[in-house]
Structure formats: structure tokens, C-alpha cells
Enzyme design. Structure first.
Site, PDB file in Angstrom:
ATOM      1  N   HIS A  30       0.838  -1.192   0.000  1.00 29.93           N
ATOM      2  CA  HIS A  30       0.000   0.000   0.000  1.00 29.93           C
ATOM      3  C   HIS A  30       0.879   1.250   0.000  1.00 29.93           C
ATOM      4  O   HIS A  30       2.059   1.202   0.336  1.00 29.93           O
ATOM      5  CB  HIS A  30      -0.917   0.022   1.223  1.00 29.93           C
ATOM      6  CG  HIS A  30      -0.177   0.198   2.512  1.00 29.93           C
ATOM      7  ND1 HIS A  30       0.570  -0.807   3.086  1.00 29.93           N
ATOM      8  CD2 HIS A  30      -0.053   1.264   3.355  1.00 29.93           C
ATOM      9  CE1 HIS A  30       1.127  -0.376   4.205  1.00 29.93           C
ATOM     10  NE2 HIS A  30       0.759   0.893   4.394  1.00 29.93           N
ATOM     11  N   ASP A  47       0.629   5.152   1.762  1.00 27.98           N
ATOM     12  CA  ASP A  47      -0.058   5.699   2.927  1.00 27.98           C
ATOM     13  C   ASP A  47      -1.113   6.733   2.536  1.00 27.98           C
ATOM     14  O   ASP A  47      -0.893   7.565   1.646  1.00 27.98           O
ATOM     15  CB  ASP A  47       0.946   6.354   3.885  1.00 27.98           C
ATOM     16  CG  ASP A  47       1.780   5.334   4.634  1.00 27.98           C
ATOM     17  OD1 ASP A  47       1.316   4.191   4.813  1.00 27.98           O
ATOM     18  OD2 ASP A  47       2.908   5.679   5.044  1.00 27.98           O
ATOM     19  N   HIS A  98       4.747   0.186   0.174  1.00 26.43           N
ATOM     20  CA  HIS A  98       5.543  -0.569   1.135  1.00 26.43           C
ATOM     21  C   HIS A  98       4.712  -1.673   1.762  1.00 26.43           C
ATOM     22  O   HIS A  98       3.474  -1.689   1.675  1.00 26.43           O
ATOM     23  CB  HIS A  98       6.151   0.345   2.205  1.00 26.43           C
ATOM     24  CG  HIS A  98       5.164   1.185   2.941  1.00 26.43           C
ATOM     25  ND1 HIS A  98       4.600   2.330   2.414  1.00 26.43           N
ATOM     26  CD2 HIS A  98       4.617   1.052   4.181  1.00 26.43           C
ATOM     27  CE1 HIS A  98       3.769   2.873   3.286  1.00 26.43           C
ATOM     28  NE2 HIS A  98       3.752   2.106   4.371  1.00 26.43           N
ATOM     29  N   ARG A 128       6.322   6.809  13.609  1.00 25.56           N
ATOM     30  CA  ARG A 128       6.325   7.366  12.255  1.00 25.56           C
ATOM     31  C   ARG A 128       5.739   8.764  12.267  1.00 25.56           C
ATOM     32  O   ARG A 128       4.765   9.044  12.977  1.00 25.56           O
ATOM     33  CB  ARG A 128       5.480   6.479  11.327  1.00 25.56           C
ATOM     34  CG  ARG A 128       5.582   6.860   9.847  1.00 25.56           C
ATOM     35  CD  ARG A 128       4.484   6.200   9.049  1.00 25.56           C
ATOM     36  NE  ARG A 128       3.179   6.829   9.303  1.00 25.56           N
ATOM     37  CZ  ARG A 128       2.017   6.310   8.937  1.00 25.56           C
ATOM     38  NH1 ARG A 128       1.980   5.141   8.318  1.00 25.56           N
ATOM     39  NH2 ARG A 128       0.889   6.954   9.181  1.00 25.56           N
TER      40      ARG A 128
END
Length: 319
Positions: A145, A147, A295, A310
Site C-alpha cells: 500500500h 499511505d 511498502h 512514524r
């Protein structure tokens, strides 16, 4: 003396062998040499003066040495890191060991930071914390996917640091979606030229949250439409921009046709030649371009724990 006539053969003439029919599945992905173009045509590659760039693969992924992420970036250093990001799509900084505030400060060199009410909060509203393994429910892993493509302006990129790593497993993989586009058959490129697809947060989160969590967020995150093939705003390169988590259908197509085409397109991220795989150590940092990559967090470390933080950088509207 009797004359004996030569025998006349009644055998049929020999028929050359033919290859038997074999059905080739539609929309397959077949062997053969692939186009592996790391930078756009006409891109001027220049030496780096302030950093060492150590490739981790031919196409995507480079370790960056000679940078202390705990310190502010000079304009020249920021320029070199941005150029490396555009050329390699994901940058790795071994043993950075920075604080959450330093991680935020580094990411802010590329723009404002996003908040995400769907994910667990870290030390600040714009820091997401992933605490996985042990008795925690597995989430947001084992799927290719990009983000937050369900936003009108999906993230430019993200900076991820591993705080705690399992003894084995827990790698992350990235795929170059410009290469994925480059290698599409011409007839597929023609079909998706100018096509638009709908992205929605519900498919990516309904497996983990109930309606009581998702319904209040529907107005904040309505479905959005993005091009199936977007152009990179800094390089101009074409990139495939659909993903398993959030892309629901292609506008103007019957559902069956859309599902079949999307299934084919999202599988392109699975090609190993387009990928890099990173094995984490505690304190490592990865900085990736969310516009040009997808990723995949590999969930193979249970029952051990994996903790990451993150920050995501707000992006622009795809075109």
C-alpha cells in the site's frame, strides 16, 4: 521373364509435428527482462558532496552515511538528501537513534506534518506509534500500500524509526511504482491513460475497527478520486497510483471489469525486481517518498514485539 512393378506405399505423407494448444491465463505476469530505470530519462545525475550514498539495490533503496539526524539540516544538505530521495525513493539511516522531537524536526524540512486519528498516538499528535507483537492485534501489515491515499492530498513521504526490534523478522519492503508503470504492456497503458480511481479509508480499516469508530470519521474522510497514473511533482515521472488497501474501483467501469483491472495493477508491486527489503536494527530510520512507492510490513515476528514511530509529511493533490 516377368516384370515386377515396384511396390506403391499406401502410407500417408509425414505430417510435421505441431505444438499443442495451451491456455494462457488472462492478465498474467510472465518471465522476461524488465525495464529497470532508476531515474527519469534526461535526469542529470551529479556526485554528492555532503553525504555518502550506498545503494541497497539496483533500482530502489540507498543507505545514507555521514549525516547526523539529531542536528538541523543546512540548505545544501537538505538539497542533497532530497535529490537522493528522488533518485532512490527510500533512504536508510543506520543507528540514528533520534528522539521523537528530532524525528519531527527532520521531517519538517519537507513540509507540514499530518495527524491521523485512525492510528495510535505517540509523543505528539503528529507522531504515530506502532506497538505490535505479543498479545497485540495484528494490524496494517502484510499488504502492499501507499499511505493515506484516501486523503485529497496524500502524504508526500514518511519518516519511520524502529524503537524495538524482534530477534528475527519484522522487515519492511518497498516497491518502485514508476518501474511498475514502465513495465506495463502498451495495451494496459492505453486503457488506464487518463483513468481515475476512487480511494476510501473504509476498506483499509474496517477489518480492525467497528462502525462506532469509523462512522464518525466518514465526513472527515469522504471518498476521493485520484488518477490511476500520477505524475511525480518534482521529476515529472509517471507512476502507478492504485493500491490494495484504499483503491475501491476505477471510475466509469463496470464492477467486474474494474475489479479485474485493479487486481492486475496492484499485483505489479509484487515484482521482486522493483523492490528493496530492509532488515531493521533498533534506532534505524527510513525516509521514503510515498508518491512513488508502496511498502509492505512483513508480519513474521510473533510472538515477539516490534515498536516503531512514524511521522508523515503532508503532500499535494495527485495529477
Amino acid at each position: 521373364m516377368a516384370v515386377v512393378s515396384p511396390a506403391v506405399s499406401s502410407a500417408a505423407p509425414a505430417v510435421p509435428p505441431t505444438l499443442r494448444d495451451a491456455r494462457v491465463p488472462a492478465d498474467g505476469m510472465y518471465e522476461g527482462r524488465r525495464t529497470l530505470r532508476r531515474v527519469p530519462e534526461g535526469w542529470e545525475e551529479r556526485p554528492y558532496d555532503l553525504i555518502d550514498v550506498v545503494p541497497q539495490g539496483r533500482l530502489i533503496g540507498a543507505e545514507i552515511r555521514g549525516v547526523d539526524l539529531a542536528k538541523p539540516l543546512t540548505p545544501a544538505l537538505r538539497e542533497e538528501l532530497n535529490r537522493a530521495l528522488l533518485e532512490w525513493k527510500v533512504l536508510f539511516f543506520r543507528g540514528a537513534g533520534i528522539t521523537s522531537e528530532q524525528q519531527r524536526a527532520f521531517a519538517l524540512n519537507w513540509g507540514d506534518l499530518e495527524t491521523n486519528p485512525l492510528l495510535a498516538r505517540g509523543s505528539a499528535d503528529d507522531v504515530v506509534r506502532f506497538d505490535k507483537g505479543g498479545s497485540a492485534t495484528p494490524t496494517y501489515e502484510n499488504v502492499w500500500h501507499a499511505d493515506v491515499t484516501f486523503r485529497e492530498r496524500p502524504a508526500l513521504g514518511a519518516v519511520l524509526q524502529l524503537r524495538e526490534v524482534p530477534p528475527v523478522g519484522g522487515d519492511t519492503m518497498w516497491a518502485d511504482m514508476a518501474a511498475a508503470y514502465d513495465n506495463l504492456p502498451d495495451e494496459v497503458k492505453a486503457r488506464i491513460e487518463g483513468a481515475q480511481a476512487v480511494h476510501d479509508f473504509i476498506p483499509g480499516f474496517v477489518r480492525f475497527y467497528g462502525p462506532e469508530k469509523l462512522i464518525p470519521l466518514q465526513e472527515q474522510f469522504p471518498p476521493v478520486t485520484h488518477p490511476v497514473v500520477r505524475r511525480h511533482p518534482e521529476t515529472g515521472r509517471r507512476m502507478l497510483f492504485v493500491n490494495t488497501s484504499f483503491t475501491t474501483h476505477i471510475v466509469g467501469m463496470e464492477r467486474a471489469e474494474s475489479d479485474r483491472l485493479l487486481s492486475y495493477l496492484v499485483r505489479q508491486a509484487q515484482v521482486p525486481e522493483y523492490q528493496v527489503r530492509f532488515h531493521w536494527q533498533a534506532g534505524d530510520v527510513a525516509f521514503w517518498d510515498n508518491r512513488s512507492t508502496q511498502h509492505y510490513a512483513v508480519d513474521d515476528y510473533a510472538p515477539h514485539r516490534r515498536v516503531a514511530e512514524r511521522v508523515a509529511i503532508a503532500g499535494d493533490r495527485p495529477y
